[in-house]
Design a protein around this motif. Sequence first.
Motif, PDB file in Angstrom:
ATOM      1  N   VAL A  32      -4.634  37.765  65.566  1.00  0.00           N
ATOM      2  CA  VAL A  32      -4.918  36.992  64.479  1.00  0.00           C
ATOM      3  C   VAL A  32      -4.405  37.521  63.041  1.00  0.00           C
ATOM      4  CG1 VAL A  32      -6.789  36.096  63.074  1.00  0.00           C
ATOM      5  CG2 VAL A  32      -6.979  35.961  65.331  1.00  0.00           C
ATOM      6  N   LYS A  33      -4.495  38.955  62.910  1.00  0.00           N
ATOM      7  CA  LYS A  33      -4.114  39.675  61.779  1.00  0.00           C
ATOM      8  C   LYS A  33      -2.415  39.362  61.898  1.00  0.00           C
ATOM      9  CE  LYS A  33      -7.933  42.598  61.440  1.00  0.00           C
ATOM     10  NZ  LYS A  33      -8.581  43.931  61.279  1.00  0.00           N
ATOM     11  N   GLU A  34      -1.577  39.453  62.874  1.00  0.00           N
ATOM     12  CA  GLU A  34      -0.242  39.358  62.908  1.00  0.00           C
ATOM     13  C   GLU A  34       0.119  37.902  62.606  1.00  0.00           C
ATOM     14  OE1 GLU A  34       1.457  41.588  66.155  1.00  0.00           O
ATOM     15  OE2 GLU A  34       3.583  40.734  65.612  1.00  0.00           O
ATOM     16  N   ILE A  35      -0.671  36.820  63.066  1.00  0.00           N
ATOM     17  CA  ILE A  35      -0.202  35.471  62.988  1.00  0.00           C
ATOM     18  C   ILE A  35      -0.748  35.165  61.542  1.00  0.00           C
ATOM     19  CG2 ILE A  35      -0.935  32.953  63.921  1.00  0.00           C
ATOM     20  CD1 ILE A  35      -1.145  34.580  66.730  1.00  0.00           C
ATOM     21  N   GLU A  36      -1.705  35.496  60.996  1.00  0.00           N
ATOM     22  CA  GLU A  36      -2.353  34.938  59.862  1.00  0.00           C
ATOM     23  C   GLU A  36      -2.384  33.461  59.829  1.00  0.00           C
ATOM     24  OE1 GLU A  36      -0.475  36.480  56.344  1.00  0.00           O
ATOM     25  OE2 GLU A  36      -1.913  38.540  56.692  1.00  0.00           O
ATOM     26  N   PRO A  37      -3.122  32.902  60.754  1.00  0.00           N
ATOM     27  CA  PRO A  37      -3.307  31.550  61.105  1.00  0.00           C
ATOM     28  C   PRO A  37      -3.708  30.861  59.720  1.00  0.00           C
ATOM     29  CG  PRO A  37      -4.984  32.338  62.356  1.00  0.00           C
ATOM     30  CD  PRO A  37      -4.030  33.482  61.902  1.00  0.00           C
ATOM     31  N   THR A  38      -3.560  29.626  59.417  1.00  0.00           N
ATOM     32  CA  THR A  38      -4.218  28.830  58.389  1.00  0.00           C
ATOM     33  C   THR A  38      -5.556  28.156  59.052  1.00  0.00           C
ATOM     34  OG1 THR A  38      -3.064  26.875  59.152  1.00  0.00           O
ATOM     35  CG2 THR A  38      -2.013  28.093  57.331  1.00  0.00           C
ATOM     36  N   GLN A  39      -6.234  27.880  58.062  1.00  0.00           N
ATOM     37  CA  GLN A  39      -7.610  27.285  58.837  1.00  0.00           C
ATOM     38  C   GLN A  39      -7.132  26.080  59.990  1.00  0.00           C
ATOM     39  OE1 GLN A  39     -10.622  28.217  58.549  1.00  0.00           O
ATOM     40  NE2 GLN A  39     -10.880  29.412  56.940  1.00  0.00           N
ATOM     41  N   VAL A  69      -8.472  25.663  68.310  1.00  0.00           N
ATOM     42  CA  VAL A  69      -9.895  25.403  68.982  1.00  0.00           C
ATOM     43  C   VAL A  69      -9.743  23.999  69.527  1.00  0.00           C
ATOM     44  CG1 VAL A  69     -11.878  24.647  68.294  1.00  0.00           C
ATOM     45  CG2 VAL A  69     -11.314  26.548  67.291  1.00  0.00           C
ATOM     46  N   MET A  70      -8.924  23.111  69.082  1.00  0.00           N
ATOM     47  CA  MET A  70      -8.875  21.569  69.755  1.00  0.00           C
ATOM     48  C   MET A  70      -7.983  21.693  71.171  1.00  0.00           C
ATOM     49  SD  MET A  70     -11.083  19.944  68.394  1.00  0.00           S
ATOM     50  CE  MET A  70     -10.818  18.383  69.500  1.00  0.00           C
ATOM     51  N   GLU A 110      -4.321  25.652  61.462  1.00  0.00           N
ATOM     52  CA  GLU A 110      -3.700  26.224  62.913  1.00  0.00           C
ATOM     53  C   GLU A 110      -4.986  26.801  63.674  1.00  0.00           C
ATOM     54  OE1 GLU A 110       0.493  27.742  61.396  1.00  0.00           O
ATOM     55  OE2 GLU A 110      -1.255  29.151  61.073  1.00  0.00           O
ATOM     56  N   TRP A 111      -5.709  27.324  63.050  1.00  0.00           N
ATOM     57  CA  TRP A 111      -6.935  27.932  63.750  1.00  0.00           C
ATOM     58  C   TRP A 111      -7.916  26.508  64.495  1.00  0.00           C
ATOM     59  CZ3 TRP A 111     -12.183  26.519  62.599  1.00  0.00           C
ATOM     60  CH2 TRP A 111     -13.296  27.209  63.335  1.00  0.00           C
ATOM     61  N   PHE A 112      -7.771  25.533  63.683  1.00  0.00           N
ATOM     62  CA  PHE A 112      -8.564  24.424  64.359  1.00  0.00           C
ATOM     63  C   PHE A 112      -7.675  23.595  65.545  1.00  0.00           C
ATOM     64  CE2 PHE A 112     -10.155  19.937  64.108  1.00  0.00           C
ATOM     65  CZ  PHE A 112     -11.686  20.458  64.649  1.00  0.00           C
ATOM     66  N   LEU A 149     -12.660  36.280  60.406  1.00  0.00           N
ATOM     67  CA  LEU A 149     -11.222  37.041  60.124  1.00  0.00           C
ATOM     68  C   LEU A 149     -10.308  35.963  59.563  1.00  0.00           C
ATOM     69  CD1 LEU A 149      -9.651  39.659  60.489  1.00  0.00           C
ATOM     70  CD2 LEU A 149      -9.067  38.963  62.861  1.00  0.00           C
ATOM     71  N   VAL A 150     -10.439  34.762  60.161  1.00  0.00           N
ATOM     72  CA  VAL A 150      -9.575  33.723  59.638  1.00  0.00           C
ATOM     73  C   VAL A 150      -9.810  33.384  58.249  1.00  0.00           C
ATOM     74  CG1 VAL A 150      -8.655  31.319  59.976  1.00  0.00           C
ATOM     75  CG2 VAL A 150      -8.813  32.872  62.168  1.00  0.00           C
ATOM     76  N   ARG A 180       7.683  28.239  63.622  1.00  0.00           N
ATOM     77  CA  ARG A 180       6.367  28.713  63.654  1.00  0.00           C
ATOM     78  C   ARG A 180       5.680  28.870  64.898  1.00  0.00           C
ATOM     79  NH1 ARG A 180       2.518  32.201  61.568  1.00  0.00           N
ATOM     80  NH2 ARG A 180       0.555  31.231  61.074  1.00  0.00           N
ATOM     81  N   HIS A 239      -8.237  40.044  67.545  1.00  0.00           N
ATOM     82  CA  HIS A 239      -7.959  40.570  66.165  1.00  0.00           C
ATOM     83  C   HIS A 239      -6.662  40.837  65.735  1.00  0.00           C
ATOM     84  CE1 HIS A 239     -12.559  40.763  65.042  1.00  0.00           C
ATOM     85  NE2 HIS A 239     -12.488  39.963  66.044  1.00  0.00           N
ATOM     86  N   ILE A 260      -8.412  36.322  55.894  1.00  0.00           N
ATOM     87  CA  ILE A 260      -7.063  36.100  55.749  1.00  0.00           C
ATOM     88  C   ILE A 260      -6.722  34.903  54.939  1.00  0.00           C
ATOM     89  CG2 ILE A 260      -4.808  35.543  56.970  1.00  0.00           C
ATOM     90  CD1 ILE A 260      -6.382  37.153  59.284  1.00  0.00           C
ATOM     91  N   ASN A 261      -7.293  33.723  54.867  1.00  0.00           N
ATOM     92  CA  ASN A 261      -6.962  32.735  54.189  1.00  0.00           C
ATOM     93  C   ASN A 261      -7.526  32.580  52.598  1.00  0.00           C
ATOM     94  OD1 ASN A 261      -5.497  30.496  55.673  1.00  0.00           O
ATOM     95  ND2 ASN A 261      -6.887  31.452  57.008  1.00  0.00           N
TER      96      ASN A 261
END
Lengths: 297, 297
Positions: free
Chosen positions: B45-52, B59-60, B54-56, A88-89, A29, B42, A92-93
Amino acid sequence: MEAHERGFFTEENSVEVVTDRNRNAKDERLKQVMEVITRKLHEAVKEIEPTQEEWFQAVMFLTKTGHLCNEWRQEFILLSDVLGVSMLVDAINNRKPSGASESTVLGPFHVADAPELPMGSNICLDQKGEDMVIHGRILDTEGKPVANAVLDVWQANDEGFYDVQQKGIQPDFNLRGVFRTGPDGGYWFRAVKPKYYPIPDDGTVGKMLTALGRHPYRPAHLHFILKADGFETLTTHIFDPDDPYINSDAVFGVKESLLAEFDKVDDAKRAAELEFAGPFWEVEYDFVLARTKGARG
Amino acid sequence: MEAHERGFFTEENSVEVVTDRNRNAKDERLKQVMEVITRKLHEAVKEIEPTQEEWFQAVMFLTKTGHLCNEWRQEFILLSDVLGVSMLVDAINNRKPSGASESTVLGPFHVADAPELPMGSNICLDQKGEDMVIHGRILDTEGKPVANAVLDVWQANDEGFYDVQQKGIQPDFNLRGVFRTGPDGGYWFRAVKPKYYPIPDDGTVGKMLTALGRHPYRPAHLHFILKADGFETLTTHIFDPDDPYINSDAVFGVKESLLAEFDKVDDAKRAAELEFAGPFWEVEYDFVLARTKGARG
């Protein structure tokens, strides 16, 4: 070996060379995410053609944004918000089946331990603002009531501040509450009309918004998290459609289906029943929850 | 108004809605840059489709990277380096005419006030490492010598450290010097053979490299900045082609044309002439400068 086989970088082969270097990543991943990030980042750089000075400005913007982050403030989330990435996230979720209520961003002001209250409670603890009653039903996608659903609500006050932003000024847990539905799936509580407010705009994100000719305001809204066994948790808002910023939410959180009606009611008998001193606002809004995939109907 | 005209965000129209919000930016360049960043971000993000989650995590990662930056350390530049972005920006800003020497990244270890020295000086001030002599010519693209060119050189020592990384251990200005060419465009100086070294790998970028199965090393090199009136300034390296990391520079700085030959010389007479005690390394490398656009030939 040819130059590209040796990992030598050129403007033309930049994506392939960098991506090939990550070929030994153990986590598939991570490898996939890095492939997309590298490709899109290089595409952006090739299209923008930044000068060295612009590149350094970007480095310093990210650095200052990082320096603003602490236990209380998350400037990178704000950045994600104003770029539409957070929404956007979220989208998607939270792709919902037809008929289910739509989600929007959680925001930074939820607290986990708000008190569970009886239906009809007034969550406004300081008698400030314009009285408001909110009621509706929690339904499944077939229109049947959802019993034992937990509705967690929080909102800003009439000046656009959450309790946690005004400790010592607002009472603890002001304008927060947790309610549980009965067999009819109905809910109701009393509150005050919320007001629009700015996201924190004294940092790098605020400066960016100013440079882009944008304001930092979010239109007035109430936050909800709705939970029920067998249903997907719904994190959403309802918005005041007459708010001056309803078409320009700084964080892109507004969706058509989340516009409620805020009706002004001048009815002395109903006001007395609700223990309001005079005219008040009334909001009726039904939430529709999507069943968890694989859950029994 | 339709939902999209009202600025309401959906997964499908996300780029258009966010970009439209920036329509009042006064600076056209900023508006253009933001359009590209928004679109590519964007798309990613649309290609990766991160989970919340993964997004966090992202950010960290950015937050911790920011927190590592201080007066002495720039972790975002390291991040740019290991993603190939720094080299890409360098390439875009230094497209050279055919025959001119290629550029590579400046790196963080240049100092502005290194001493100007007579040709032939030994820039190694502590007698540590394997002796090396470097010589060549500074030419224009027609092969004519460039007089009065200023060559600013700096390098790591035989353990892979720059003087500024080892204050109190290495003498100030160790392995640095500024030389000026005469009418023949020739240059020569004495030094020691440099060694590969790691970029700082105890931060977020180092952790990322480990997760990606990558090492943090840069192959052995000498840095140069070459300046002459009427010519574009050239910032570049020359590399040791026999270095173990020559095909996997952590920051993608190697180019085929920047590989020099490092020859071992066992010649007592020449060693004596150069005031070396025994066998030494010899590097010959000609630099070709591009004329400033519009400058007289």
